[in-house]
Design an enzyme around this catalytic site. Structure first.
Site, mmCIF file in Angstrom:
data_model
loop_
_atom_site.group_PDB
_atom_site.id
_atom_site.type_symbol
_atom_site.label_atom_id
_atom_site.label_comp_id
_atom_site.label_asym_id
_atom_site.label_seq_id
_atom_site.Cartn_x
_atom_site.Cartn_y
_atom_site.Cartn_z
ATOM 1 N N ASN A 41 -36.999 -22.749 26.878
ATOM 2 C CA ASN A 41 -37.835 -21.802 27.631
ATOM 3 C C ASN A 41 -38.476 -22.582 28.766
ATOM 4 O O ASN A 41 -39.376 -23.388 28.545
ATOM 5 C CB ASN A 41 -38.898 -21.220 26.673
ATOM 6 N N LYS A 80 -40.283 -21.510 31.202
ATOM 7 C CA LYS A 80 -41.566 -20.994 31.708
ATOM 8 C C LYS A 80 -41.516 -20.955 33.248
ATOM 9 O O LYS A 80 -40.465 -20.684 33.798
ATOM 10 C CB LYS A 80 -42.727 -21.834 31.160
ATOM 11 N N HIS A 119 -43.622 -13.387 24.101
ATOM 12 C CA HIS A 119 -44.003 -14.796 24.018
ATOM 13 C C HIS A 119 -45.526 -14.901 23.965
ATOM 14 O O HIS A 119 -46.230 -14.092 24.564
ATOM 15 C CB HIS A 119 -43.461 -15.565 25.230
ATOM 16 N N GLU A 167 -47.607 -16.682 25.432
ATOM 17 C CA GLU A 167 -48.304 -16.726 26.734
ATOM 18 C C GLU A 167 -48.413 -15.324 27.333
ATOM 19 O O GLU A 167 -49.390 -14.997 28.003
ATOM 20 C CB GLU A 167 -47.587 -17.717 27.672
ATOM 21 N N GLU A 212 -43.422 -18.804 16.544
ATOM 22 C CA GLU A 212 -44.080 -19.842 17.334
ATOM 23 C C GLU A 212 -45.580 -19.803 17.059
ATOM 24 O O GLU A 212 -46.309 -19.013 17.678
ATOM 25 C CB GLU A 212 -43.842 -19.600 18.824
ATOM 26 N N GLY A 271 -47.137 -26.240 23.188
ATOM 27 C CA GLY A 271 -47.611 -27.100 24.265
ATOM 28 C C GLY A 271 -48.734 -28.043 23.859
ATOM 29 O O GLY A 271 -49.387 -28.641 24.709
ATOM 30 N N SER A 323 -43.900 -27.255 20.227
ATOM 31 C CA SER A 323 -43.871 -28.724 20.277
ATOM 32 C C SER A 323 -42.634 -29.339 19.622
ATOM 33 O O SER A 323 -42.721 -30.412 19.005
ATOM 34 C CB SER A 323 -45.158 -29.314 19.693
HETATM 35 P P1 PGA Z 1 -43.470 -26.099 23.689
HETATM 36 O O1 PGA Z 1 -43.329 -24.526 24.024
HETATM 37 O O2 PGA Z 1 -42.147 -26.540 23.113
HETATM 38 O O3 PGA Z 1 -43.775 -26.748 25.000
HETATM 39 O O4 PGA Z 1 -44.575 -26.227 22.683
HETATM 40 C C1 PGA Z 1 -42.623 -23.660 23.188
HETATM 41 C C2 PGA Z 1 -42.624 -22.260 23.766
HETATM 42 O O5 PGA Z 1 -43.624 -21.875 24.374
HETATM 43 O O6 PGA Z 1 -41.639 -21.511 23.645
#
Ligand code: PGA
Length: 247
Positions: free
Chosen positions: A5, A7, A92, A94, A162, A168, A208
């Site tokens: 992903n 982003k 997601h 976010e 997630e 993140g 992560s």
């Molecule tokens: P990350 O993000 O691997 O940077 O923790 C995962 C995601 O948001 O899909």
């Protein structure tokens, strides 16, 4: 199934160079690989991958909850398919937390994607406060049932668990814990849609994921894939994660 992903990262040029570097590094992998990319990258990247005859899938990270109309700045499911998207991420964390997307709103997007026969990766996960309250199962049950309300056939649905506190942050869920939650999600699917739908459901873990922890998480029985954010931005770390998948 291992999905990156991106982003809000990468221009068209950066995206094309990325797959040219990535493709030879992962050509022996048995994993199904995909990239959830910015809207602007969908068309040129899917075109290049077709030309290269590489089986990496390209998808979008979001779509409108309307089919068409006066919705300035929005992108419909039909436009995604037209631009070469082979899947879409919906819900997601976010989107849920920064853009305040609710389960019913997410449900409208899921149904519209399915109308276009566009496969959906539905993202779910609890916050740290919800986890500390002991509400993981109730939050996930509500997210699954409300986001998939009125969806009878789950053939085009993938789940991505997630935990919000792991995205993140560098704090990855313990493999045992990921397994427990994935198993719970599969049971929730089985209760509503039956064993066949539950056993066929791909449930990815995200939050992560790095080359150092990917294989331990993938080894868990109910973890069928990964959704990778930060570590999918470099061909080096993303290829290591893909190559840690053992069939
Ligand atoms: P990350 O993000 O691997 O940077 O923790 C995962 C995601 O948001 O899909």
């Amino acid at each position: 199934m291992i999905i990156g992903n991106w982003k809000m990262y990468k221009t068209v040029g950066e995206a094309l160079r990325f797959v040219q570097t990535l493709a030879p590094l992962v050509e022996k992998s048995q994993a199904q690989v995909g990239l959830a990319v910015p809207f602007t990258v969908l068309y040129p990247l899917s075109h290049l991958l077709r030309e290269m005859e590489v089986s990496i899938k390209v998808g979008a990270q979001n779509m409108s909850d309307n089919a068409e109309g006066a919705f300035t700045g929005e992108i419909s499911g039909r436009m995604l398919v037209d631009s070469g998207a082979q899947f879409v991420l919906i819900g997601h964390s976010e989107r849920r937390h920064i853009f305040h997307e609710s389960n019913p709103f997410i449900n409208r997007k899921v149904r519209l994607a399915l109308q276009e026969e566009l496969p959906v990766i539905l993202c779910i996960g609890e916050t740290l406060a919800e986890r500390e309250k002991g509400a993981v199962e109730s939050v996930l049950t509500k997210q699954i049932l409300e986001s998939l309300e009125g969806v009878d056939n789950l053939a085009l649905i993938t789940l991505a668990y997630e935990p919000v506190w792991a995205i993140g942050t560098g704090k990855v869920a313990h493999p045992d814990d990921a397994q427990k939650v994935h198993h719970f999600c599969r049971k929730t699917i089985a209760n509503k849609w039956g064993d066949k739908a539950a056993n066929g459901m791909v449930i990815q873990y995200g939050g992560s994921v790095k080359p150092e922890n990917a294989s331990k998480i993938l080894a868990e029985e109910d973890v069928d894939g990964l959704l990778v954010g930060g570590a999918s931005l470099s061909p080096d770390s993303f290829s290591q994660i893909i190559n840690s998948y053992k069939d």
